[in-house]
Design a protein around this motif. Structure first.
Motif, PDB file in Angstrom:
ATOM      1  N   GLU A 101       0.829  -1.203   0.000  1.00 31.75           N
ATOM      2  CA  GLU A 101       0.000   0.000   0.000  1.00 31.75           C
ATOM      3  C   GLU A 101       0.864   1.255   0.000  1.00 31.75           C
ATOM      4  O   GLU A 101       0.555   2.242  -0.678  1.00 31.75           O
ATOM      5  CB  GLU A 101      -0.932  -0.011   1.205  1.00 31.75           C
ATOM      6  CG  GLU A 101      -2.062  -1.026   1.124  1.00 31.75           C
ATOM      7  CD  GLU A 101      -2.959  -0.780  -0.079  1.00 31.75           C
ATOM      8  OE1 GLU A 101      -3.261   0.397  -0.374  1.00 31.75           O
ATOM      9  OE2 GLU A 101      -3.335  -1.765  -0.744  1.00 31.75           O
ATOM     10  N   GLN A 102       1.949   1.224   0.757  1.00 36.41           N
ATOM     11  CA  GLN A 102       2.865   2.368   0.793  1.00 36.41           C
ATOM     12  C   GLN A 102       3.481   2.626  -0.587  1.00 36.41           C
ATOM     13  O   GLN A 102       3.591   3.769  -1.039  1.00 36.41           O
ATOM     14  CB  GLN A 102       3.976   2.118   1.815  1.00 36.41           C
ATOM     15  CG  GLN A 102       3.474   2.074   3.252  1.00 36.41           C
ATOM     16  CD  GLN A 102       4.573   1.658   4.225  1.00 36.41           C
ATOM     17  OE1 GLN A 102       5.748   1.585   3.855  1.00 36.41           O
ATOM     18  NE2 GLN A 102       4.185   1.360   5.468  1.00 36.41           N
ATOM     19  N   ILE A 103       3.863   1.526  -1.252  1.00 35.44           N
ATOM     20  CA  ILE A 103       4.456   1.654  -2.592  1.00 35.44           C
ATOM     21  C   ILE A 103       3.426   2.205  -3.581  1.00 35.44           C
ATOM     22  O   ILE A 103       3.730   3.073  -4.406  1.00 35.44           O
ATOM     23  CB  ILE A 103       4.994   0.287  -3.068  1.00 35.44           C
ATOM     24  CG1 ILE A 103       6.162  -0.157  -2.169  1.00 35.44           C
ATOM     25  CG2 ILE A 103       5.432   0.353  -4.532  1.00 35.44           C
ATOM     26  CD1 ILE A 103       6.654  -1.558  -2.451  1.00 35.44           C
ATOM     27  N   LYS A 104       2.190   1.687  -3.496  1.00 32.95           N
ATOM     28  CA  LYS A 104       1.123   2.167  -4.390  1.00 32.95           C
ATOM     29  C   LYS A 104       0.896   3.661  -4.201  1.00 32.95           C
ATOM     30  O   LYS A 104       0.748   4.414  -5.182  1.00 32.95           O
ATOM     31  CB  LYS A 104      -0.177   1.404  -4.110  1.00 32.95           C
ATOM     32  CG  LYS A 104      -0.200  -0.026  -4.605  1.00 32.95           C
ATOM     33  CD  LYS A 104      -1.546  -0.669  -4.256  1.00 32.95           C
ATOM     34  CE  LYS A 104      -1.624  -2.098  -4.728  1.00 32.95           C
ATOM     35  NZ  LYS A 104      -2.919  -2.730  -4.344  1.00 32.95           N
ATOM     36  N   ASN A 105       0.828   4.097  -2.946  1.00 37.05           N
ATOM     37  CA  ASN A 105       0.588   5.507  -2.663  1.00 37.05           C
ATOM     38  C   ASN A 105       1.722   6.386  -3.193  1.00 37.05           C
ATOM     39  O   ASN A 105       1.500   7.506  -3.674  1.00 37.05           O
ATOM     40  CB  ASN A 105       0.428   5.726  -1.159  1.00 37.05           C
ATOM     41  CG  ASN A 105      -0.845   5.074  -0.630  1.00 37.05           C
ATOM     42  OD1 ASN A 105      -1.816   4.876  -1.370  1.00 37.05           O
ATOM     43  ND2 ASN A 105      -0.846   4.720   0.652  1.00 37.05           N
ATOM     44  N   PHE A 106       2.937   5.849  -3.113  1.00 39.27           N
ATOM     45  CA  PHE A 106       4.095   6.602  -3.618  1.00 39.27           C
ATOM     46  C   PHE A 106       4.050   6.698  -5.152  1.00 39.27           C
ATOM     47  O   PHE A 106       4.252   7.771  -5.729  1.00 39.27           O
ATOM     48  CB  PHE A 106       5.388   5.922  -3.163  1.00 39.27           C
ATOM     49  CG  PHE A 106       6.624   6.556  -3.714  1.00 39.27           C
ATOM     50  CD1 PHE A 106       7.131   7.721  -3.164  1.00 39.27           C
ATOM     51  CD2 PHE A 106       7.288   5.997  -4.812  1.00 39.27           C
ATOM     52  CE1 PHE A 106       8.268   8.318  -3.676  1.00 39.27           C
ATOM     53  CE2 PHE A 106       8.426   6.583  -5.333  1.00 39.27           C
ATOM     54  CZ  PHE A 106       8.916   7.750  -4.764  1.00 39.27           C
ATOM     55  N   ILE A 107       3.759   5.563  -5.798  1.00 44.37           N
ATOM     56  CA  ILE A 107       3.730   5.528  -7.270  1.00 44.37           C
ATOM     57  C   ILE A 107       2.600   6.384  -7.824  1.00 44.37           C
ATOM     58  O   ILE A 107       2.726   6.992  -8.897  1.00 44.37           O
ATOM     59  CB  ILE A 107       3.593   4.060  -7.758  1.00 44.37           C
ATOM     60  CG1 ILE A 107       4.873   3.289  -7.446  1.00 44.37           C
ATOM     61  CG2 ILE A 107       3.275   3.997  -9.246  1.00 44.37           C
ATOM     62  CD1 ILE A 107       4.806   1.827  -7.805  1.00 44.37           C
TER      63      ILE A 107
END
Length: 464
Positions: free
Chosen positions: A112-118
């Motif tokens: 989820e953290q990676i998705k939010n960053f991307i």
């Protein structure tokens, strides 16, 4: 969910790596700790065990109780032994028992953290991906052109001529090898060479020739070099193809129904600027019906649509259209006869052919000699009586008159069976075709020229 499990790359998170290591190497960790405690206490019979009540514990027999260190915490006393725990073992137990659940939750949170960053850079990423895709496509086309001797086609939006010399199929050539592939020319225009009727035996390369014409047209129009020595092409608005035999079981459509639906779509949408490729249209029904439909379709394409067309067929009667319709030209795929055998030369030349070489192809396919001999005998009888059982092809517009159906003869049935291409049919198609033939036979036919009643058994039908 389970879809998030194992998606985080090793080295990205220390905690994830630790949990995975615990799950993967838990048994070895226990053995290592057991060996370590044996050496530390001098108790060689010390064991680390597990049960659902106490979890992990260290078991020491009664004779060795005097060697137990003070850091051991007693959990249970048995007749012959004592059970202990230590901080290191309890900590490991807490880690292991909840490791899988914690790992799944941890990976999900990291994802989820990676998705939010991307998400912040999604438009830039999409633009980059599109640019890379285009670059990859152009590089691949360029590499193929360089490796496989493709040429730059001359495109003319105001021309109606197709001139391709020594054309090759880009995929088949790679599969069989350059030295084994036979290149062919293709000449089409909107005047004297508008419709090519291509005849030749099965396995001779008709379908490959049709496909390579369509592929080269598409490749050229998309900006690619093409597999040929020289190519001149017009712009086409669409490429229509009807190749192969399929059915649609879910909607109850037979092979022939699917075929006619696709041909209808082509007829209703093609323009003079289209390229049409038709492979053996009409083969899914009786010989007379199929021939009549193929004849009428070619006539309509020639006189009404006037689109450049390649039409492969086993109906040799269609070759007479060259002298009846404007823009129709006959071509055939050559073979070399060597006694009762044939060699496929795969070369397309001008002119029609009146042979299918079906029996020779059946021999190559491995049919038993008795069947081959029987088929040759039947073919000889069929050809000797052909004039008695079949009307000649009309000399005028086939759509301008309606003929009464001819009585079915055994020669028609044998001829129809001989033309069936088993190697290109699915089991369902074969069953449908057999059902069609059986239905016609049940209605009665002329056996060797004499009527046979439904309740009468034919005599002397042996092909020996």
């Amino acid at each position: 969910g389970n879809q998030e499990k194992g998606i985080i790359k090793k080295g990205y998170s220390v905690e994830v790596d630790k949990l995975r290591d615990v799950l993967r190497n838990g048994r070895q960790w226990i053995l290592d700790l057991e060996e370590k405690e044996k050496n530390a206490t001098g108790i060689k019979s010390l064991k680390i065990k597990y049960n659902k009540v106490f979890g992990y514990f260290i078991e020491v027999t009664k004779p060795n109780l005097k060697f137990v260190p003070k850091r051991y915490i007693r959990k249970q006393t048995l007749v012959n032994s004592e059970r202990y725990i230590i901080d290191e073992l309890k900590e490991y137990e807490n880690t292991v028992l909840g490791a899988e659940d914690r790992l799944r939750k941890l990976e999900k949170n990291i994802l989820e953290q990676i998705k939010n960053f991307i998400e912040k850079y999604i438009k830039d990423i999409q633009k980059t991906a599109a640019a890379l895709a285009e670059l990859d496509t152009l590089y691949s086309l360029g590499e193929a052109a360089s490796l496989y001797d493709y040429v730059k086609p001359r495109m003319d939006a105001f021309s109606n001529k197709v001139r391709i010399f020594n054309a090759r199929h880009p995929v088949v050539e790679r599969a069989v090898g350059e030295e084994n592939f036979v290149a062919n020319d293709l000449i089409l225009d909107s005047e004297s060479n508008m419709i090519m009727i291509l005849t030749g035996p099965n396995m001779s390369g008709k379908s490959t020739y049709l496909r390579q014409a369509a592929l080269i047209t598409i490749m050229a129009q998309m900006g690619s070099f093409v597999p040929a020595d020289e190519a001149e092409l017009p712009l086409v608005d669409r490429v229509f193809t009807r190749i192969g035999a399929v059915d649609d079981i879910s909607s109850g459509h037979s092979t022939f129904m699917v075929e006619m639906s696709e041909v209808a779509d082509i007829i209703n949408n093609a323009t003079p600027s289209s390229l049409i490729v038709l492979d053996e249209v009409g083969r899914g029904t009786s010989t007379y019906d199929g021939l009549s439909l193929a004849w009428a379709i070619i006539e309509y394409l020639s006189t009404s649509i006037k689109a450049k067309t390649l039409f492969a067929t086993h109906y040799h009667e269609l070759t007479t259209l060259e002298n009846k319709l404007p823009g129709v030209k006959n071509y055939n795929v050559t073979v070399r006869e060597m006694g009762s055998k044939i060699v496929f030369l795969h070369k397309v030349v001008q002119g029609g052919t009146d042979k299918s070489y079906g029996i020779q192809v059946a021999r190559l396919a491995g049919l038993p000699p008795d069947i081959i001999k029987g088929a040759e005998k039947v073919l000889e009888n069929l050809e000797s009586k052909k004039g008695e059982t079949q009307e000649s092809i009309p000399n005028q517009n086939i759509m301008a008159k309606t003929n009464n159906p001819l009585p079915l003869t055994i020669y028609d049935v044998i001829s129809e069976i001989k033309e069936i291409r088993i190697d290109r049919m699915t089991p369902l198609e074969a069953i449908n075709r057999l059902d069609q033939i059986q239905s016609r036979i049940r209605d009665g036919f002329h056996d060797w020229g004499e009527p046979v009643a439904r309740n009468q058994s034919p005599k002397n039908r042996s092909c020996k």
